[in-house]
Design a protein around this motif. Sequence first.
Motif, PDB file in Angstrom:
ATOM      1  N   GLU A   3       0.868  -1.181   0.000  1.00 21.45           N
ATOM      2  CA  GLU A   3       0.000   0.000   0.000  1.00 21.45           C
ATOM      3  C   GLU A   3       0.903   1.228   0.000  1.00 21.45           C
ATOM      4  O   GLU A   3       1.803   1.345   0.835  1.00 21.45           O
ATOM      5  N   VAL A   4       0.681   2.114  -0.945  1.00 25.18           N
ATOM      6  CA  VAL A   4       1.457   3.349  -1.044  1.00 25.18           C
ATOM      7  C   VAL A   4       0.559   4.491  -0.584  1.00 25.18           C
ATOM      8  O   VAL A   4      -0.563   4.630  -1.067  1.00 25.18           O
ATOM      9  N   SER A   5       1.062   5.308   0.340  1.00 29.56           N
ATOM     10  CA  SER A   5       0.272   6.412   0.892  1.00 29.56           C
ATOM     11  C   SER A   5       1.057   7.708   0.851  1.00 29.56           C
ATOM     12  O   SER A   5       2.205   7.752   1.298  1.00 29.56           O
ATOM     13  N   ARG A   6       0.410   8.752   0.341  1.00 34.84           N
ATOM     14  CA  ARG A   6       0.987  10.096   0.370  1.00 34.84           C
ATOM     15  C   ARG A   6       0.588  10.731   1.697  1.00 34.84           C
ATOM     16  O   ARG A   6      -0.595  10.969   1.953  1.00 34.84           O
ATOM     17  N   VAL A   7       1.581  10.993   2.532  1.00 33.28           N
ATOM     18  CA  VAL A   7       1.327  11.572   3.851  1.00 33.28           C
ATOM     19  C   VAL A   7       2.439  12.568   4.155  1.00 33.28           C
ATOM     20  O   VAL A   7       3.617  12.239   4.025  1.00 33.28           O
ATOM     21  N   ASP A   8       2.047  13.772   4.558  1.00 37.01           N
ATOM     22  CA  ASP A   8       3.017  14.738   5.067  1.00 37.01           C
ATOM     23  C   ASP A   8       3.049  14.553   6.575  1.00 37.01           C
ATOM     24  O   ASP A   8       2.087  14.887   7.275  1.00 37.01           O
ATOM     25  N   LEU A   9       4.130  14.019   7.072  1.00 36.83           N
ATOM     26  CA  LEU A   9       4.250  13.675   8.484  1.00 36.83           C
ATOM     27  C   LEU A   9       4.640  14.855   9.361  1.00 36.83           C
ATOM     28  O   LEU A   9       4.712  14.719  10.572  1.00 36.83           O
ATOM     29  N   GLU A  10       4.872  16.007   8.758  1.00 36.91           N
ATOM     30  CA  GLU A  10       5.398  17.137   9.510  1.00 36.91           C
ATOM     31  C   GLU A  10       4.394  18.274   9.676  1.00 36.91           C
ATOM     32  O   GLU A  10       4.784  19.417   9.884  1.00 36.91           O
ATOM     33  N   THR A  11       3.113  17.955   9.641  1.00 40.95           N
ATOM     34  CA  THR A  11       2.079  18.984   9.768  1.00 40.95           C
ATOM     35  C   THR A  11       1.734  19.294  11.221  1.00 40.95           C
ATOM     36  O   THR A  11       1.063  20.282  11.493  1.00 40.95           O
ATOM     37  N   GLY A  12       2.147  18.430  12.145  1.00 37.84           N
ATOM     38  CA  GLY A  12       1.777  18.597  13.543  1.00 37.84           C
ATOM     39  C   GLY A  12       0.479  17.882  13.888  1.00 37.84           C
ATOM     40  O   GLY A  12       0.063  17.868  15.041  1.00 37.84           O
ATOM     41  N   ALA A  13      -0.156  17.274  12.887  1.00 38.45           N
ATOM     42  CA  ALA A  13      -1.392  16.521  13.128  1.00 38.45           C
ATOM     43  C   ALA A  13      -1.063  15.240  13.892  1.00 38.45           C
ATOM     44  O   ALA A  13       0.078  14.772  13.885  1.00 38.45           O
ATOM     45  N   PRO A  14      -2.068  14.643  14.538  1.00 34.91           N
ATOM     46  CA  PRO A  14      -1.823  13.360  15.220  1.00 34.91           C
ATOM     47  C   PRO A  14      -1.332  12.304  14.228  1.00 34.91           C
ATOM     48  O   PRO A  14      -1.603  12.365  13.029  1.00 34.91           O
ATOM     49  N   TRP A  15      -0.626  11.305  14.754  1.00 33.60           N
ATOM     50  CA  TRP A  15      -0.090  10.194  13.967  1.00 33.60           C
ATOM     51  C   TRP A  15      -1.193   9.601  13.099  1.00 33.60           C
ATOM     52  O   TRP A  15      -2.189   9.081  13.614  1.00 33.60           O
ATOM     53  N   PRO A  16      -1.060   9.643  11.772  1.00 26.21           N
ATOM     54  CA  PRO A  16      -2.135   9.201  10.882  1.00 26.21           C
ATOM     55  C   PRO A  16      -2.006   7.765  10.371  1.00 26.21           C
ATOM     56  O   PRO A  16      -2.799   7.341   9.531  1.00 26.21           O
ATOM     57  N   LEU A  17      -1.037   7.007  10.881  1.00 28.93           N
ATOM     58  CA  LEU A  17      -0.698   5.744  10.221  1.00 28.93           C
ATOM     59  C   LEU A  17      -1.102   4.495  10.996  1.00 28.93           C
ATOM     60  O   LEU A  17      -0.709   3.390  10.643  1.00 28.93           O
ATOM     61  N   GLY A  18      -1.883   4.659  12.050  1.00 32.12           N
ATOM     62  CA  GLY A  18      -2.358   3.499  12.780  1.00 32.12           C
ATOM     63  C   GLY A  18      -1.270   2.835  13.611  1.00 32.12           C
ATOM     64  O   GLY A  18      -0.196   3.393  13.831  1.00 32.12           O
ATOM     65  N   HIS A  19      -1.580   1.625  14.054  1.00 33.11           N
ATOM     66  CA  HIS A  19      -0.702   0.885  14.958  1.00 33.11           C
ATOM     67  C   HIS A  19      -0.672  -0.577  14.542  1.00 33.11           C
ATOM     68  O   HIS A  19      -1.346  -0.973  13.610  1.00 33.11           O
TER      69      HIS A  19
END
Length: 173
Positions: A50-66
Motif C-alpha cells: 500500500e502506497v500512501s501520500r502523507v506529510d508527516l510534519e504537519t503537527g497533526a496526530p499520527w495518521p498511520l495506525g498501529h
Amino acid sequence: MPLIRPGGLVLDLAAGNGRHARILIESGFAVRAVDRDISALLTLAGPCCEVSRVDLETGAPWPLGHGYDGIVVTNYLHRPLLPAIANALAPEGILIYETFALGNERLGRPRNPDFLLRPGELLQAFARLTVIAFEEGEITVPRPAVVQRIAAVAGVVGRLPENPDLDSRRAKE
C-alpha cells in the motif's frame, strides 16, 4: 529484517524511492510505503504494498495506525514523530532506524543540526523498547557519513536468528 514476523506488516516511513519497500516485498512482507512524494513509489503499489501520500510534519496526530510488525526509517528525522513510531509497533514488533548524526556536517548533507541526531539520541528516544543492536559513528558506504542505527523490539527479545544481518545494504552486496 530476519527478526520481523514472517509475512508481517511493515511500515516503510519516509520511503523515498522505495529501496527498502522493494526488499521487504521481495522478502514476503506486506508493506505500507509512506512519503510526502509518492511518485517513485507508485510502481510498487499492489496487493503486497500500500502506497500512501502523507506529510508527516504537519503537527497533526499520527495518521498511520498501529500494530506494525516492523517499522523501517532511514535518512529521515522529525523528532516529534519518535514517540508515535514506538507506539505504532505491535507487541514484538521490530524497529529498524538509521539516520544522520552530528559530525555529518563535516562530510556532506545534511548539515543543519535540526536534522542530525545528538549522541545516543536514538537510544534515548526508544528507551522503552528492547535494543537489539545500536551503532553510532562514521561510515564510508554508500558514501561518507556519520550515522546512528538502532534495531529494537517492542517487548522482550525472543530467540535471535543465528546469522542476522541488520544492515540491508550489506545483504544486497
